[in-house]
Design a protein around this motif. Structure first.
Motif, PDB file in Angstrom:
ATOM      1  N   LEU A   1       0.825  -1.219   0.000  1.00 53.83           N
ATOM      2  CA  LEU A   1       0.000   0.000   0.000  1.00 53.83           C
ATOM      3  C   LEU A   1       0.854   1.262   0.000  1.00 53.83           C
ATOM      4  CD1 LEU A   1      -2.884  -0.926   2.498  1.00 53.83           C
ATOM      5  CD2 LEU A   1      -2.680  -1.405   0.085  1.00 53.83           C
ATOM      6  N   GLU A   2       2.049   1.168  -0.583  1.00 58.29           N
ATOM      7  CA  GLU A   2       2.913   2.348  -0.586  1.00 58.29           C
ATOM      8  C   GLU A   2       2.387   3.470  -1.480  1.00 58.29           C
ATOM      9  OE1 GLU A   2       3.268  -0.709  -2.369  1.00 58.29           O
ATOM     10  OE2 GLU A   2       5.442  -0.880  -2.175  1.00 58.29           O
ATOM     11  N   GLN A   3       1.484   3.136  -2.406  1.00 54.54           N
ATOM     12  CA  GLN A   3       0.907   4.165  -3.278  1.00 54.54           C
ATOM     13  C   GLN A   3      -0.526   4.499  -2.885  1.00 54.54           C
ATOM     14  OE1 GLN A   3       1.347   2.809  -7.346  1.00 54.54           O
ATOM     15  NE2 GLN A   3       3.312   1.853  -6.893  1.00 54.54           N
ATOM     16  N   TYR A   4      -0.886   4.202  -1.650  1.00 59.63           N
ATOM     17  CA  TYR A   4      -2.286   4.327  -1.215  1.00 59.63           C
ATOM     18  C   TYR A   4      -2.803   5.756  -1.342  1.00 59.63           C
ATOM     19  CZ  TYR A   4      -6.465   4.007   1.667  1.00 59.63           C
ATOM     20  OH  TYR A   4      -7.759   4.041   2.115  1.00 59.63           O
ATOM     21  N   ASN A   5      -3.994   5.862  -1.914  1.00 56.61           N
ATOM     22  CA  ASN A   5      -4.704   7.140  -2.000  1.00 56.61           C
ATOM     23  C   ASN A   5      -6.181   6.844  -1.818  1.00 56.61           C
ATOM     24  OD1 ASN A   5      -6.049   9.509  -2.703  1.00 56.61           O
ATOM     25  ND2 ASN A   5      -4.546  10.050  -4.288  1.00 56.61           N
ATOM     26  N   ALA A   6      -6.728   7.309  -0.715  1.00 60.48           N
ATOM     27  CA  ALA A   6      -8.109   6.986  -0.369  1.00 60.48           C
ATOM     28  C   ALA A   6      -9.100   7.430  -1.431  1.00 60.48           C
ATOM     29  CB  ALA A   6      -8.464   7.614   0.975  1.00 60.48           C
ATOM     30  N   ASN A   7      -8.715   8.370  -2.283  1.00 61.40           N
ATOM     31  CA  ASN A   7      -9.628   8.870  -3.308  1.00 61.40           C
ATOM     32  C   ASN A   7      -9.605   8.020  -4.581  1.00 61.40           C
ATOM     33  OD1 ASN A   7     -10.454  11.119  -1.749  1.00 61.40           O
ATOM     34  ND2 ASN A   7      -8.553  12.195  -2.276  1.00 61.40           N
ATOM     35  N   ASP A   8      -8.636   7.103  -4.659  1.00 57.97           N
ATOM     36  CA  ASP A   8      -8.540   6.230  -5.826  1.00 57.97           C
ATOM     37  C   ASP A   8      -9.225   4.901  -5.540  1.00 57.97           C
ATOM     38  OD1 ASP A   8      -7.076   8.137  -7.119  1.00 57.97           O
ATOM     39  OD2 ASP A   8      -5.127   7.259  -6.590  1.00 57.97           O
ATOM     40  N   GLY A   9      -9.889   4.359  -6.524  1.00 57.49           N
ATOM     41  CA  GLY A   9     -10.490   3.046  -6.354  1.00 57.49           C
ATOM     42  C   GLY A   9      -9.432   1.958  -6.481  1.00 57.49           C
ATOM     43  N   VAL A  10      -9.475   0.976  -5.587  1.00 57.49           N
ATOM     44  CA  VAL A  10      -8.492  -0.102  -5.615  1.00 57.49           C
ATOM     45  C   VAL A  10      -8.934  -1.188  -6.583  1.00 57.49           C
ATOM     46  CG1 VAL A  10      -9.575  -1.383  -3.729  1.00 57.49           C
ATOM     47  CG2 VAL A  10      -7.133  -1.659  -4.153  1.00 57.49           C
ATOM     48  N   HIS A  11      -7.964  -1.894  -7.183  1.00 58.19           N
ATOM     49  CA  HIS A  11      -8.245  -3.015  -8.065  1.00 58.19           C
ATOM     50  C   HIS A  11      -7.439  -4.222  -7.616  1.00 58.19           C
ATOM     51  CE1 HIS A  11      -9.337   0.455 -10.670  1.00 58.19           C
ATOM     52  NE2 HIS A  11     -10.310  -0.350 -11.032  1.00 58.19           N
ATOM     53  N   LEU A  12      -8.000  -5.415  -7.834  1.00 62.18           N
ATOM     54  CA  LEU A  12      -7.335  -6.675  -7.507  1.00 62.18           C
ATOM     55  C   LEU A  12      -6.597  -7.159  -8.744  1.00 62.18           C
ATOM     56  CD1 LEU A  12      -6.906  -8.984  -5.435  1.00 62.18           C
ATOM     57  CD2 LEU A  12      -8.980 -10.041  -6.354  1.00 62.18           C
ATOM     58  N   LEU A  13      -5.288  -7.330  -8.621  1.00 62.02           N
ATOM     59  CA  LEU A  13      -4.456  -7.660  -9.770  1.00 62.02           C
ATOM     60  C   LEU A  13      -3.918  -9.088  -9.697  1.00 62.02           C
ATOM     61  CD1 LEU A  13      -2.286  -4.390  -9.976  1.00 62.02           C
ATOM     62  CD2 LEU A  13      -4.573  -4.828 -10.919  1.00 62.02           C
ATOM     63  N   ILE A  14      -3.653  -9.646 -10.872  1.00 58.10           N
ATOM     64  CA  ILE A  14      -3.041 -10.972 -10.971  1.00 58.10           C
ATOM     65  C   ILE A  14      -1.593 -10.874 -10.492  1.00 58.10           C
ATOM     66  CG2 ILE A  14      -2.316 -12.768 -12.596  1.00 58.10           C
ATOM     67  CD1 ILE A  14      -4.763 -12.012 -14.290  1.00 58.10           C
ATOM     68  N   PRO A  15      -1.118 -11.821  -9.658  1.00 57.11           N
ATOM     69  CA  PRO A  15       0.229 -11.737  -9.103  1.00 57.11           C
ATOM     70  C   PRO A  15       1.301 -12.170 -10.084  1.00 57.11           C
ATOM     71  CG  PRO A  15      -0.793 -13.763  -8.389  1.00 57.11           C
ATOM     72  CD  PRO A  15      -1.841 -13.007  -9.191  1.00 57.11           C
ATOM     73  N   CYS A  16       2.534 -12.052  -9.635  1.00 59.09           N
ATOM     74  CA  CYS A  16       3.674 -12.472 -10.459  1.00 59.09           C
ATOM     75  C   CYS A  16       3.635 -13.972 -10.720  1.00 59.09           C
ATOM     76  CB  CYS A  16       4.973 -12.074  -9.749  1.00 59.09           C
ATOM     77  SG  CYS A  16       6.471 -12.652 -10.562  1.00 59.09           S
TER      78      CYS A  16
ATOM     79  N   GLY B   1       2.743 -10.679  -3.585  1.00 62.26           N
ATOM     80  CA  GLY B   1       2.269 -10.361  -4.929  1.00 62.26           C
ATOM     81  C   GLY B   1       3.324 -10.415  -6.004  1.00 62.26           C
ATOM     82  N   ASP B   2       4.583 -10.109  -5.661  1.00 65.43           N
ATOM     83  CA  ASP B   2       5.662 -10.124  -6.639  1.00 65.43           C
ATOM     84  C   ASP B   2       6.619 -11.294  -6.434  1.00 65.43           C
ATOM     85  OD1 ASP B   2       4.974  -7.849  -8.174  1.00 65.43           O
ATOM     86  OD2 ASP B   2       5.718  -6.540  -6.587  1.00 65.43           O
ATOM     87  N   SER B   3       6.191 -12.285  -5.656  1.00 69.51           N
ATOM     88  CA  SER B   3       7.058 -13.425  -5.328  1.00 69.51           C
ATOM     89  C   SER B   3       6.615 -14.693  -6.042  1.00 69.51           C
ATOM     90  CB  SER B   3       7.046 -13.678  -3.818  1.00 69.51           C
ATOM     91  OG  SER B   3       7.483 -12.545  -3.099  1.00 69.51           O
ATOM     92  N   LEU B   4       7.568 -15.553  -6.331  1.00 63.95           N
ATOM     93  CA  LEU B   4       7.288 -16.893  -6.810  1.00 63.95           C
ATOM     94  C   LEU B   4       7.288 -17.843  -5.625  1.00 63.95           C
ATOM     95  CD1 LEU B   4       9.613 -17.050  -9.955  1.00 63.95           C
ATOM     96  CD2 LEU B   4       7.158 -16.575  -9.900  1.00 63.95           C
ATOM     97  N   LYS B   5       6.493 -18.889  -5.698  1.00 65.09           N
ATOM     98  CA  LYS B   5       6.427 -19.859  -4.606  1.00 65.09           C
ATOM     99  C   LYS B   5       7.799 -20.438  -4.303  1.00 65.09           C
ATOM    100  CE  LYS B   5       4.254 -22.577  -1.664  1.00 65.09           C
ATOM    101  NZ  LYS B   5       3.254 -22.204  -0.672  1.00 65.09           N
ATOM    102  N   SER B   6       8.568 -20.721  -5.334  1.00 65.16           N
ATOM    103  CA  SER B   6       9.904 -21.290  -5.130  1.00 65.16           C
ATOM    104  C   SER B   6      10.785 -20.337  -4.334  1.00 65.16           C
ATOM    105  CB  SER B   6      10.549 -21.613  -6.476  1.00 65.16           C
ATOM    106  OG  SER B   6      10.595 -20.456  -7.310  1.00 65.16           O
ATOM    107  N   ASP B   7      10.658 -19.028  -4.590  1.00 65.34           N
ATOM    108  CA  ASP B   7      11.445 -18.041  -3.849  1.00 65.34           C
ATOM    109  C   ASP B   7      10.989 -17.947  -2.393  1.00 65.34           C
ATOM    110  OD1 ASP B   7      12.849 -17.456  -6.161  1.00 65.34           O
ATOM    111  OD2 ASP B   7      11.469 -15.853  -6.750  1.00 65.34           O
ATOM    112  N   VAL B   8       9.677 -18.107  -2.175  1.00 60.11           N
ATOM    113  CA  VAL B   8       9.138 -18.075  -0.816  1.00 60.11           C
ATOM    114  C   VAL B   8       9.704 -19.219   0.008  1.00 60.11           C
ATOM    115  CG1 VAL B   8       7.027 -18.373   0.542  1.00 60.11           C
ATOM    116  CG2 VAL B   8       7.034 -16.830  -1.417  1.00 60.11           C
ATOM    117  N   LYS B   9       9.731 -20.398  -0.563  1.00 58.02           N
ATOM    118  CA  LYS B   9      10.279 -21.557   0.146  1.00 58.02           C
ATOM    119  C   LYS B   9      11.780 -21.388   0.397  1.00 58.02           C
ATOM    120  CE  LYS B   9       6.999 -25.181  -1.086  1.00 58.02           C
ATOM    121  NZ  LYS B   9       6.831 -26.560  -1.634  1.00 58.02           N
ATOM    122  N   ALA B  10      12.496 -20.859  -0.581  1.00 51.90           N
ATOM    123  CA  ALA B  10      13.934 -20.647  -0.417  1.00 51.90           C
ATOM    124  C   ALA B  10      14.207 -19.649   0.696  1.00 51.90           C
ATOM    125  CB  ALA B  10      14.547 -20.166  -1.737  1.00 51.90           C
TER     126      ALA B  10
END
Length: 400
Positions: free
Chosen positions: A135-150, A176-185
């Motif tokens: 949420l580093e770009q959070y702006n309460a006036n902008d509508g949020v969207h759900l995006l497909i992850p990496c 959101g920007d991680s691969l499962k393999s990287d998470v396990k590593a």
């Protein structure tokens, strides 16, 4: 802007690494373990107990506080009771979507925001938002969207499609920007190897490793009925209840040489219509009637001034799936002519085993737009009168 984050700790590697990433970015992190089910399996052991011990292990390793909330009663009323009702009515529900909708992103979200006074919640889902993973770009006036992850293979936006948009606007998905393999590593590198080696849970959480038909017998009594060939109207076998079968499932009928698959279920007569062959036309549909959508974007079917001009229509060209592992298919969504609360979805090509009770989930190229529950499906060119005639034939057979 946000400093205090409450994260759902499940006892798995994904929520653990999500908590780690939040800590590394300087957030004040509090973990919460949600107890949703207290059923013991056939060996007398509750899998939830091991998950709780793993959640404790995670928080001790990361140096964060862990609290426990009990949603067993809420889960039963909002998720499991609906699950049973749907099966008894011939539907095939998706409890994971309901759990996210009613438990994790409603009760848990409210508990974290209102009682724990956090700035936002976080989970270990593989998803992203347009505000960024943190949420580093959070702006309460902008509508949020759900995006497909990496990680497209682990994409969990399908299961998040039923949540409320206001909850999404205060939710972080650190993976959101991680691969499962990287998470396990990373888990192995930071001393959480035990979680990296832990077997991932699959299927319906409260069923576990048990056979589904044996599990469902504990809650729904058998109600024998007939398997009927959808082409001939002939009875080809018997079943113990429509709740044990779902559309597209193979029926291993001992007396039949040809493989049969469930094509339709008639609740009133307790009849299951079966089709011979995996790709039988009766299993392929391209038109769907669905409930009012839950949009995670501005309603694309809302027409300004529609009430004043009933002839105005709007349609959405997007992509569709009803199972999270299946490829996306192009479609057109528009409001039903005879019921504006519902939508009609017309697919560019027929799909096999479109199942009432499941969810139609809509996508653009990178955004999950929302979802609607499937009510019925049919083939655009199918002769409806012929199918009705088969129902009449079956009733005559049953009373002969």
């Amino acid at each position: 802007m946000f400093r205090n984050i409450v994260i759902g700790i499940s006892g798995g590697v994904d929520s653990a690494i999500s908590a780690l990433l939040l800590k590394q970015r300087g957030y004040n992190v509090l973990g919460v373990f949600m107890k949703n089910w207290d059923e013991f399996d056939e060996l007398g052991a509750c899998s939830g107990e091991q998950d709780y011990r793993d959640a404790e292990y995670t928080c001790q390793k990361l140096g964060i506080e862990l609290r426990v909330v009990n949603y067993v009663k809420d889960y039963w009323n909002s998720v499991f009771s609906s699950f049973l009702d749907d099966y008894q009515n011939g539907l095939t529900p998706n409890p994971d979507i309901l759990c996210n909708k009613y438990i994790k992103f409603d009760l848990f979200y409210k508990y974290a925001r209102e009682q724990l006074k956090c700035d936002a919640i976080a989970t270990g889902h593989y998803a992203k938002t347009s505000f960024g993973n943190f949420l580093e770009q959070y702006n309460a006036n902008d509508g949020v969207h759900l995006l497909i992850p990496c990680d497209k293979f682990k994409d969990q936006t399908f299961f998040l499609s039923g949540i409320q948009r206001h909850a999404l606007s205060r939710t972080m998905f650190p993976l959101g920007d991680s691969l499962k393999s990287d998470v396990k590593a990373l888990a192995i590198k930071c001393g959480l190897a035990r979680l990296a080696r832990k077997k991932e849970s699959t299927g319906i959480c409260f069923v576990g490793n048990r056979d589904f038909k044996e599990f469902i017998k504990e809650y729904i009594h058998p109600r024998p009925g007939h398997f009927v060939d959808i082409d001939t109207g002939q009875i080809v076998g018997t079943h113990n209840g429509i709740h044990e079968w779902t559309i597209g499932q193979r029926c291993r009928l001992a007396s039949c040489l040809r493989p049969y698959f469930v094509a339709q279920k008639d609740v009133a007569s307790n009849t299951i219509y079966v089709a011979s062959g995996h790709e039988h036309p009766a299993l392929l549909n391209d038109v769907i009637c669905a409930s009012a959508p839950n949009w995670l974007c501005d309603d694309p079917l809302n027409v300004v001034g529609e009430a004043a001009n009933a002839s105005v229509t709007r349609e959405l060209r997007c992509r569709f799936r009803f199972q999270h592992t299946k490829p996306l298919v192009d479609c057109v969504v528009k409001k039903c002519a005879n019921n504006k609360a519902r939508v009609t979805i017309t697919l560019d090509k027929p799909l096999r085993a479109l199942t009432p009770g499941q969810y139609a989930v809509f996508y653009s190229e990178t955004v999950c737009l929302g979802s609607a529950r499937i009510i019925s499906a049919w083939r655009g060119e199918r002769d409806v009168a012929q199918l009705a005639e088969l129902h009449v034939k079956t009733e005559l057979l049953e009373h002969s």
